[in-house]
Design an enzyme around this catalytic site. Structure first.
Site, short mmCIF file in Angstrom:
data_model
loop_
_atom_site.label_atom_id
_atom_site.label_comp_id
_atom_site.label_asym_id
_atom_site.label_seq_id
_atom_site.Cartn_x
_atom_site.Cartn_y
_atom_site.Cartn_z
N TYR A 266 -2.32 -0.21 10.59
CA TYR A 266 -2.36 -0.64 9.18
C TYR A 266 -1.06 -0.26 8.47
CZ TYR A 266 -4.14 -0.99 4.35
OH TYR A 266 -4.32 -1.30 3.02
N SER B 62 0.86 -1.19 0.00
CA SER B 62 0.00 0.00 0.00
C SER B 62 0.89 1.23 0.00
CB SER B 62 -0.87 0.01 1.27
OG SER B 62 -1.48 1.28 1.44
#
Ligand SMILES: NC(=O)c1ccc[n+]([C@@H]2O[C@H](COP(=O)([O-])OP(=O)(O)OC[C@H]3O[C@@H](n4cnc5c(N)ncnc54)[C@H](OP(=O)(O)O)[C@@H]3O)[C@@H](O)[C@H]2O)c1
Length: 236
Positions: free
Chosen positions: A150, A137
């Site tokens: 995250y 990501s």
């Protein structure tokens, strides 16, 4: 027939990747926890004439990675592509993140890809075009406030990918990290309701990137692909 495993294929990016690799005539192994969605996808893939195995597995469980690899080998006898796509996101400030959330995010996003890759490597070594693709990501190299657990887990995945690529290079296994910005899936719609869905990257674009990586020939090696939203700044 070449075999590809896609984790987290019950929806979103993983589903798009599974459909794309089916188009490329791979035997497809799809994993996740949602049996109904995986069964529907299996039917969709089989309707295109491809074989598809569903493996229901919770990647928070320590025995899941080895079970997925073993079942794949029992069924198809080989592994050529492993896409570590399954992911769990969470929006919370550090002060509001408890150990349970942290552990679950790390288990799915960082620990599972590590042990899936470890279990798959002996089988990938036997392939004539072995590929591991980790779906990272933008928060695997940037840090957005409110996404500490995250973001940390995706940094961990990026770190693992760098070491993995070096350790298996001599075995001919290609390792790639794809780091997308916002993609139009349930995950981002839940996490970032502030973003206009019209400007999000499509899951199919990530699947096309996977297609490019598994089909390309040539001497150069691609380690990392970063795909950002149009509204982001170039090279930011
Ligand atoms: N959407 C974005 O903007 C974006 C951006 C950058 C990176 N990514 C990454 O891309 C990947 C796919 O994301 P997405 O947007 O497609 O998310 P999604 O729609 O929420 O799908 C996540 C997938 O992961 C699976 N999963 C989650 N927890 C699991 C668990 N404990 N055990 C097994 N499977 C589990 C889910 O399957 P079940 O529910 O069936 O278990 C689902 O298929 C993730 O790694 C995510 O971090 C997404």
């Amino acid at each position: 027939m070449k075999t590809a495993i896609i984790t987290g294929a019950s929806r979103g990016i993983g589903k798009a990747i599974a459909l794309k690799l089916a188009e490329l005539s791979y035997n497809i192994v799809i994993t996740g926890r949602n049996k109904n969605r995986l069964t529907d996808l299996k039917k969709e893939i089989e309707a295109t004439g491809n074989q598809c195995l569903t493996i229901i597995a919770d990647l928070q469980k320590d025995d899941a990675p080895e079970m997925i690899i073993n079942k794949t080998i029992e069924h198809f006898g080989q592994i050529d592509v492993l896409v570590n796509n399954a992911g769990l996101a969470h929006s919370a400030k550090i002060s509001e993140t408890d150990t349970e959330v942290w552990d679950s995010i790390f288990k799915v996003n960082a620990k599972a890809p590590f042990f899936l890759s470890k279990a798959a490597i002996p089988h990938l070594k036997k392939s004539d075009n072995p590929v591991i693709i980790n779906i990272g990501s933008v928060v695997g190299f940037k840090g957005y406030a409110g996404q500490a657990a995250y973001s940390s887990s995706k940094h961990a995945l990026a770190g693992f990918t760098k070491v993995l690529a070096k350790e298996v290079q001599n075995d001919g296994i290609k390792v790639h990290l794809i780091s997308p910005g916002g993609v139009n899936t349930e995950m981002v719609r839940e996490m970032r309701p502030d973003i206009d869905t019209g400007e999000l990257i499509l899951p199919e674009e990530i699947a096309e990137t996977v297609e490019f990586l598994v089909t390309r020939k040539g001497k150069g090696i691609i380690d990392h692909i970063y795909i950002r939203r149009q509204s982001g700044l170039p090279f930011d």
